[in-house]
Scaffold this active site. Structure first.
Site, PDB file in Angstrom:
ATOM      1  N   LYS A   1     -13.597  -4.531  13.631  1.00 32.47           N
ATOM      2  CA  LYS A   1     -13.188  -3.246  14.679  1.00 32.47           C
ATOM      3  C   LYS A   1     -13.197  -2.051  13.445  1.00 32.47           C
ATOM      4  CE  LYS A   1     -12.734  -3.379  17.913  1.00 32.47           C
ATOM      5  NZ  LYS A   1     -13.741  -3.677  18.875  1.00 32.47           N
ATOM      6  N   GLY A   2     -13.969  -2.158  12.534  1.00 31.61           N
ATOM      7  CA  GLY A   2     -14.284  -1.095  11.679  1.00 31.61           C
ATOM      8  C   GLY A   2     -15.283  -0.145  12.011  1.00 31.61           C
ATOM      9  N   GLY A   3     -16.213  -0.657  12.940  1.00 27.23           N
ATOM     10  CA  GLY A   3     -17.639   0.070  13.390  1.00 27.23           C
ATOM     11  C   GLY A   3     -18.664  -0.691  12.621  1.00 27.23           C
ATOM     12  N   THR A   4     -18.563  -1.960  12.480  1.00 24.81           N
ATOM     13  CA  THR A   4     -19.891  -2.645  12.084  1.00 24.81           C
ATOM     14  C   THR A   4     -20.895  -2.650  12.983  1.00 24.81           C
ATOM     15  OG1 THR A   4     -19.084  -4.724  12.869  1.00 24.81           O
ATOM     16  CG2 THR A   4     -18.488  -4.368  10.720  1.00 24.81           C
TER      17      THR A   4
ATOM     18  N   PRO B   1      -9.933   2.909  25.404  1.00 30.00           N
ATOM     19  CA  PRO B   1      -8.621   3.830  24.930  1.00 30.00           C
ATOM     20  C   PRO B   1      -7.614   2.887  24.363  1.00 30.00           C
ATOM     21  CG  PRO B   1      -8.981   3.505  27.223  1.00 30.00           C
ATOM     22  CD  PRO B   1     -10.336   2.822  26.464  1.00 30.00           C
TER      23      PRO B   1
ATOM     24  N   LYS C   1     -16.916  -0.870  23.300  1.00 29.60           N
ATOM     25  CA  LYS C   1     -16.761  -0.177  22.426  1.00 29.60           C
ATOM     26  C   LYS C   1     -16.100   0.986  22.753  1.00 29.60           C
ATOM     27  CE  LYS C   1     -18.870  -3.375  19.767  1.00 29.60           C
ATOM     28  NZ  LYS C   1     -18.199  -4.172  19.054  1.00 29.60           N
ATOM     29  N   GLY C   2     -15.102   1.584  21.808  1.00 30.04           N
ATOM     30  CA  GLY C   2     -14.603   2.810  21.982  1.00 30.04           C
ATOM     31  C   GLY C   2     -13.466   2.985  23.196  1.00 30.04           C
TER      32      GLY C   2
END
Length: 282
Positions: free
Chosen positions: A39-42, A248, A245-246
């Site tokens: 959940k870091g943007g991998t 809310p 992804k993304g």
């Protein structure tokens, strides 16, 4: 030429995975690995790096170094999961679970002690909430019961240290394990919050770290107003990250949120000392 060949090869893969590999290519172990964090943007980082003609990205999370049952299958099994690449390309795989795995650093070092590692991190409190959100929606989709985030974060008035989402955000604890096996110079930390706001500067730093010629440019990105984040434009195609992804985040009780932030703040300070830089985390 490499851009054209990469584009053609990508198209061929989707049509027929059994076609012969392009002449001059082979499956090679990765020269760089995105080790985390979950959940870091991998996924965003890998997809954005895949724009580069000299990057060959593995299609799936392999979980070779963190899952014993996969590691037992051996190195040839692992290499066979890598994409075909040209000698001038860098093969990259990403498995977010590596960063928090006790065994992954030693195992990766045994494969290649000079490998270049990429670690993308975001505000650890936001990462906890994002971790919860992913599990929450997964459970809903599978018709499983769900809990409010506060019930998972707090037990008997204290933070629930057995909650894995909190454990994964103790960046200092995991980083110490990696620094036992790799010098800091071999681990490039990507600012995940900055990557979402403005991808190009972070990707240019990665290009530099991997000794890649600068090929990723601002026109490779466009801001999608509906989704609220940047999408990718390359090879005449446009693509956004998966709808999962993304998502809310839920509203979190402010007292619980401040309790979590205060606890993580001390771990963040230790992490900043370890990596000799700071991040704008609350």
């Amino acid at each position: 030429l490499l851009i054209v060949l990469k584009s053609l090869f990508s198209a061929n893969i989707s049509e027929d995975a059994s076609t012969a590999p392009p002449p001059g290519t082979s499956k090679r172990p990765p020269q760089s690995i995105i080790i985390g964090v979950r959940k870091g943007g991998t996924r965003a980082l890998l997809e954005m790096l895949d724009i580069h003609p000299e990057v060959a990205a593995a299609a799936t999370e392999v979980h070779f170094f963190d899952w014993d049952e996969n590691y037992a299958k051996g190195f040839e099994w692992y290499r066979d999961l890598m994409p075909y690449s040209y000698p001038s390309q860098i093969t990259i795989e990403k498995t977010p679970g590596y960063f928090t795995s006790a065994l992954a650093p030693e195992r990766i070092c045994a494969m290649n002690s000079s490998i270049k590692l990429l670690l993308i991190l975001r505000d650890p409190t936001e990462r906890v909430i994002s971790d919860y959100t992913q599990v929450y929606f997964n459970r809903l989709e599978n018709h499983k019961p769900v809990q409010a985030i506060e019930n998972l974060l707090v037990r008997n008035g204290a933070l629930n240290m057995r909650y894995k989402a909190i454990q994964r955000s103790l960046y200092d604890v995991h980083m110490r394990n990696w620094l036992r096996h790799f010098p800091l110079e071999q681990i490039h930390i990507v600012d995940g919050d900055a990557l979402i706001r403005d991808p190009l500067p972070e990707l240019q730093k990665v290009e530099n770290f991997l000794n890649l010629p600068p090929r990723i440019v601002s026109s490779n990105f466009y801001f999608n107003q509906t989704k609220g984040f940047y999408c990718i434009r390359s090879d005449g195609r446009e693509r956004c990250l998966h709808e999962s992804k993304g998502r809310p985040h839920p509203a979190v009780n402010n007292t619980v949120l401040q309790q979590l932030r205060a606890f993580l703040r001390e771990h963040n300070r230790t992490f900043f000392r370890l990596v000799r830089r700071t991040f704008n985390w609350q």
